[in-house]
Design a protein around this motif. Sequence first.
Motif, PDB file in Angstrom:
ATOM      1  N   ILE A   8       0.959  -1.341  -0.084  1.00  0.00           N
ATOM      2  CA  ILE A   8      -0.093  -0.083   0.043  1.00  0.00           C
ATOM      3  C   ILE A   8       1.036   1.403   0.032  1.00  0.00           C
ATOM      4  O   ILE A   8       1.837   1.066   0.646  1.00  0.00           O
ATOM      5  CB  ILE A   8      -0.960   0.006   1.152  1.00  0.00           C
ATOM      6  N   LEU A   9       0.481   2.199  -0.697  1.00  0.00           N
ATOM      7  CA  LEU A   9       1.184   3.408  -0.785  1.00  0.00           C
ATOM      8  C   LEU A   9       2.759   3.100  -1.061  1.00  0.00           C
ATOM      9  O   LEU A   9       3.671   3.792  -0.487  1.00  0.00           O
ATOM     10  CB  LEU A   9       1.033   4.345   0.390  1.00  0.00           C
ATOM     11  N   ALA A  61      -6.465  -1.665   4.234  1.00  0.00           N
ATOM     12  CA  ALA A  61      -7.028  -1.498   3.128  1.00  0.00           C
ATOM     13  C   ALA A  61      -8.076  -2.789   3.016  1.00  0.00           C
ATOM     14  O   ALA A  61      -9.150  -2.750   2.516  1.00  0.00           O
ATOM     15  CB  ALA A  61      -6.363  -1.532   1.655  1.00  0.00           C
ATOM     16  N   PRO A  77     -11.272   3.570  -2.297  1.00  0.00           N
ATOM     17  CA  PRO A  77     -10.923   3.838  -3.658  1.00  0.00           C
ATOM     18  C   PRO A  77      -9.316   3.973  -3.545  1.00  0.00           C
ATOM     19  O   PRO A  77      -8.653   4.783  -2.788  1.00  0.00           O
ATOM     20  CB  PRO A  77     -11.895   4.626  -4.405  1.00  0.00           C
ATOM     21  N   LEU A  78      -8.457   3.931  -4.878  1.00  0.00           N
ATOM     22  CA  LEU A  78      -7.353   4.203  -4.852  1.00  0.00           C
ATOM     23  C   LEU A  78      -6.852   5.490  -4.577  1.00  0.00           C
ATOM     24  O   LEU A  78      -5.703   5.829  -3.907  1.00  0.00           O
ATOM     25  CB  LEU A  78      -6.540   3.569  -6.222  1.00  0.00           C
ATOM     26  N   LYS A  79      -7.753   6.505  -5.116  1.00  0.00           N
ATOM     27  CA  LYS A  79      -7.478   7.780  -5.203  1.00  0.00           C
ATOM     28  C   LYS A  79      -7.687   8.488  -3.623  1.00  0.00           C
ATOM     29  O   LYS A  79      -7.247   9.622  -3.365  1.00  0.00           O
ATOM     30  CB  LYS A  79      -8.503   8.530  -5.732  1.00  0.00           C
ATOM     31  N   HIS A 121      -6.423   6.550  -1.012  1.00  0.00           N
ATOM     32  CA  HIS A 121      -5.574   5.573  -0.141  1.00  0.00           C
ATOM     33  C   HIS A 121      -4.750   6.774   1.158  1.00  0.00           C
ATOM     34  O   HIS A 121      -4.330   6.126   1.749  1.00  0.00           O
ATOM     35  CB  HIS A 121      -4.737   4.875  -0.791  1.00  0.00           C
ATOM     36  N   SER A 122      -4.499   7.766   0.499  1.00  0.00           N
ATOM     37  CA  SER A 122      -3.882   8.861   1.375  1.00  0.00           C
ATOM     38  C   SER A 122      -4.395   8.839   2.709  1.00  0.00           C
ATOM     39  O   SER A 122      -3.787   9.243   3.851  1.00  0.00           O
ATOM     40  CB  SER A 122      -3.598  10.199   0.870  1.00  0.00           C
TER      41      SER A 122
END
Length: 398
Positions: free
Chosen positions: A163-164, A360, A366-368, A370-371
Amino acid sequence: MMKLELSKVPRELKVILELLKDQEEEQLAEKSINLFHKLDWSVFVNLCVHHRVYPLIYPRLKELPSTIVPVDILSFFERKFKNNTFHMLYLSSVMEELSRNLLDEKIRVLFLKGPVIAHDLYGDLSMRTSSDLDFLVPLDKLVQAETVLQRMGFVKDEYIKTILGDWKWRHHHFTYFHPDKKIKAEIHWRLHPGPGREPGFEHLWMNKRRSSLSESPLFSLGKEDLFSFLVKHGGRHGWSRLRWLTDIQRILKQDVNWKTAEGLLHSFHSLKEGKQAVSLAAHLLDASIPAGIDVKVDAGRELKSAQSAIFYLENKINLHTSPLPEEISSYHAAYLFSLMCFEQKFLHLASFLFPFPEDAETLPLPLKYHSLYYILHPFLWTWRKAVKETGYLKGQKS
């Protein structure tokens, strides 16, 4: 000299250690009757295979009087020895092919272990085992290198969760398997898992050596970088396989600039592992310590560090067993932490503040977005811990 406490180490393993020491055939023959008296041969064989040292043990057993070693035991080791020799030769041919394909694509590659180590440290491919090919490429060439592997027929094992972009520093290699060749290849972008300092690729490439194992270009680590790599790798695994310690025994006898090697250990926070490795090799395998190495094997701190690795020998631990028993997992976590310097401990603890892939899974976003896991991570971690403990308590009650 103060000695390690080995009372809980199986007698059969002590016999293996004796066989791995550098000693003349006559010396060994004199000890053999008492050494092998009422030995549990099944345990002995099992430990030789577990520690991957049977290629070194077989020639020693052949030197002994014929009345000492049962015929079926000697035959077993002979088969294992021959099979390993064929495997290492085959592995060498695949390694050459892999190196050639990568270099043709202008991808610099350094082979870390496998046949190059067997040839370099033992002078003979048959004297060391290796199950896979480990090689290092620059991070910016990783995708290109993976394409080469796939073109050769290797299939990626998608076991890493990320992740990230944490894979770049939490992990250090991807694993590929060739279904026809039955060979595993590990493509590294780091020498060891992070976080932590380690030599960069440019430094390693500048000090590389060309192996004489092959006529085609085949590059491996420089002697000093190899020593640093071996002590860090063995230490990270608790020296749970004696093969890693015999590597240290062998390299201690080679032409190494020990001042440079010690400087590398100091720069990349591996002094503890270095002193632990030398101390273990001296105590367990009677390895001679080169004049350039500043290690007092009977000093309290060095002895304590070496003793902490004996736990793995006492219990025949395989760290690749999944899942590890809780007792082993807890010990190993504490052991690794004890080897860290202050900076490493800080980075290790700080890494727990970074989101984990499990976040996650606990709360898919959603990926956008993830922050947001940077904020949510402590709450999600607490939730998972509470659920786990609640489930454990329910299990206890039932």
